[in-house]
Design an enzyme around this catalytic site. Sequence first.
Site, PDB file in Angstrom:
ATOM      1  N   ASP A 225     -19.297   8.619 -11.542  1.00 42.04           N
ATOM      2  CA  ASP A 225     -20.009   7.349 -11.376  1.00 42.04           C
ATOM      3  C   ASP A 225     -20.667   7.377  -9.991  1.00 42.04           C
ATOM      4  O   ASP A 225     -20.286   8.164  -9.121  1.00 42.04           O
ATOM      5  CB  ASP A 225     -19.070   6.135 -11.523  1.00 42.04           C
TER       6      ASP A 225
HETATM    7  C1  BGC Z   1     -22.144   1.807 -12.442  1.00 47.69           C
HETATM    8  C2  BGC Z   1     -22.512   2.732 -13.580  1.00 47.69           C
HETATM    9  C3  BGC Z   1     -23.978   3.044 -13.537  1.00 47.69           C
HETATM   10  C4  BGC Z   1     -24.276   3.666 -12.183  1.00 47.69           C
HETATM   11  C5  BGC Z   1     -25.734   4.037 -12.014  1.00 47.69           C
HETATM   12  C6  BGC Z   1     -22.607   2.340 -11.104  1.00 47.69           C
HETATM   13  O1  BGC Z   1     -22.455   1.391 -10.092  1.00 47.69           O
HETATM   14  O2  BGC Z   1     -20.747   1.632 -12.407  1.00 47.69           O
HETATM   15  O3  BGC Z   1     -22.175   2.151 -14.815  1.00 47.69           O
HETATM   16  O4  BGC Z   1     -24.329   3.908 -14.578  1.00 47.69           O
HETATM   17  O5  BGC Z   1     -23.950   2.738 -11.162  1.00 47.69           O
HETATM   18  O6  BGC Z   1     -26.515   2.888 -11.929  1.00 47.69           O
END
Ligand code: BGC
Length: 815
Positions: A225
């Site tokens: 993530d």
């Molecule tokens: C979120 C993810 C997301 C990623 C990219 C993170 O803060 O938890 O679900 O895909 O950011 O935007």
Amino acid sequence: MKLEELSVTEKAAMLSGGSEWDSRGNERAGIPSFVMSDGPHGVRRQLGAGDHLGIGASKPATCFPTAGTVANSWDPALAEKMGEALGREAHDLGVNVLLGPGMNIKRNPLCGRNFEYYSEDPQVAGRMAAGLVKGIQSNGVASCPKHFAVNSQELRRQASNSVVDERTLRELYLTGFEIMVREARPWAIMTSYNQINGTYAHENKHLLTEILRQEWGFDGTVISDWGGSDSAVAAVKAGGSLEMPSPGYTSVRELVGAVQAGTLAEADINVRAGEVAKLAERTHFEGVGRDDLMADDVAKDHHNIARHVAENTSVLLKNGSSDGKIAPVLPLKAGTRVAVVGDMAETARYQGSGSSKVNATDEENLLDQLKKIDGVEVTGYQQGYERHGGKNNVLVEDAVALAAADTTDVVVAVVGLDERSESEGLDRSTMAIPEGQNDLVKALAATGKPVVVVLVAGSPVELPWFDDVSALLYIGLSGQAGASATARVLTGAVNPSGHLAETWPLKYEDVPSSGWYPAIGRDAIYREGPFVGYRYYETAGVPVRFPFGYGLSYSEFTYYGLTSDEKGITFTVTNDSDIAGATVAQMYVRGPVGGAMRPDRELKGFKKVFLGAHETKTVTIPFDRYTFRHYDVVPGTWKTETGEREILVGDSVENLPLSTTQMVQGDIDLCPPNPVLGHYLKGQVKDVTDNEMTALFGHGVIAPGKTVVFGENDPISSWKDSRGFVARTVAKVLANKEAKVRQKTGQPDLNILFILNMPPRAMCKMTQGMIDSAMVQAVVKIANGHTFRGAGSFIAGYFRNISANKRVAKELENK
Ligand code: BGC
């Protein structure tokens, strides 16, 4: 040139991103870079520097209903259709890897991201996600399901350790991912921010190598993530392939240093770089430029698909009362004069806040859609409440006057949660909708006119006026075409067929984890074990507002003739009405009696059955590897007890008119539970003792006290308790600032929330290489009150880091 022949630095460079959304390719080895983009219910293709919080602008794309709403269709084929459209858009907008679906188990209704997740049950989550993944990947675009795993709260989301017993981990939190991986073969998967039993998901060998790859046969790429990786070296050893977004060259330096020091094998780097190269190869396509937009006809077509999805997801929760005192008013009869009330009828709310937020190609609202539809007459509109504000009696009085007018036959009131309540980075603080809206519904009902409530929310809410209204239609967060879908359901052009994919408790205090959610310290202890959602309510005998799987229809269905054999069950369903409709047939398994501890019943299969007027269909639901197994923690394997199971069939977890028994030949005898489990055996998780928890977890579990010495994994929000004035002030100022912005704009400040929930270690992941791990240690000194020493090391580290990064950049350029 072969991948293995590249220098260690080149290969290590492929294991972290080159920017916010791009991977690093390698020209010498002919490996292109690929583009990743959110998200689960619409493509958020950002241009410019980009951010991962849904703040900056993105290209227009279709906003489909969110996962929590799609799940209410109980129709994996529908999810697949939506996935096909999503994948097509991703392709046309130049995206190789789509970051979704989100498929975490809904442990508690207050989790801020529940609208992005499917269900409290792994069968529903796994099969719906599998549908979406298959659809997306049919376009040659990778799906990247997330957040693997046990990611149940937004508070401290980057600095929380999910402490869960192994059996619950396997049976509840991982089974959905397992179903999805085995069925849909995703090319990528995203690890979660949190630790699982003490180890960060992105460096968790048990999770990534032993379970994901070896047990389930995943052959794709594991992506962190955004900012969720910790040690680059540990990730490579454990099975984490790619760190996102770009941490500059800091991770490259750590990996190369570890190979030189002999603490990391180059062979491990080769494997991980191979995984990244494989994703680049699998998703490579040409012909789309960075600025390309979706064609108009595709946008129109997909708006219609979004409507079709929404039509199949809204859940009719009430239509008249069972004692006959309130007559059913839906579908609205031809000629009905309708008063429309509620701010959300005029300005629709159809998606949540955060990284999943889509720049929709079109927008609708219910007021206009009802005006357009033949058969009903809209006689007026009143706002009824301040969307983000407190009480406003004038608005309520105006709405009541409209409702009471002679020209009004029926009131359609649109109420629910506003934008600030459901967001990434922030858990809800209450299950109630704003008081002003509750007052409004009560006042409307008091006029004596039939009130139809259309409820907008991505998660369950309390319904204090439920008994007073005539009808309740739950539309969730229904995407950009949700309003026309709702108008069609209200007027009968569409027969509602959604069923709830999560339990709606009567009140928040009834929720099994309400006493310890969200965890405010380092450890989030999953004290309730497997008793989440209906697994708790049905076992402990706690009454609910709507049971899991519940949903009404304009048709009536009869279930009969259940038989079973060792392969599965067969039964018959008849539509007893004059109109076509659909029911969700659900199969639950109970027992065996005398066997291992289990919830009273568990969903093991389901089928959405579409039936014409008075049509009858024979339905078959097969047993599979998930139906009778349980995870035996002592040998650490799945086992099936030999013994008799009860099979129950119906249209919700509490309406199961059919039952039969099936003798199952397993691979072990009955495993009677350890009596020390005590309260767990009856699902009474609110009363469990420390001893009982020790029996469940296999070791003592103690909630830690207040943090006194801050480490690199303690979030900035926790510094409010620091001894150091500077650290304390930073935490307090940020928290106050966020609260003010939320108050003023009605929207959470996701940037500040992200910073507050961020531990120092993530600074080195989120600053594109500006901060490295030595500088993080300097920040930790500041957090602990050694402000001047910390600041000194930080400044010295800053210059050292710049030179070191330059050296790596030069080395890569010279290749
Ligand atoms: C979120 C993810 C997301 C990623 C990219 C993170 O803060 O938890 O679900 O895909 O950011 O935007």
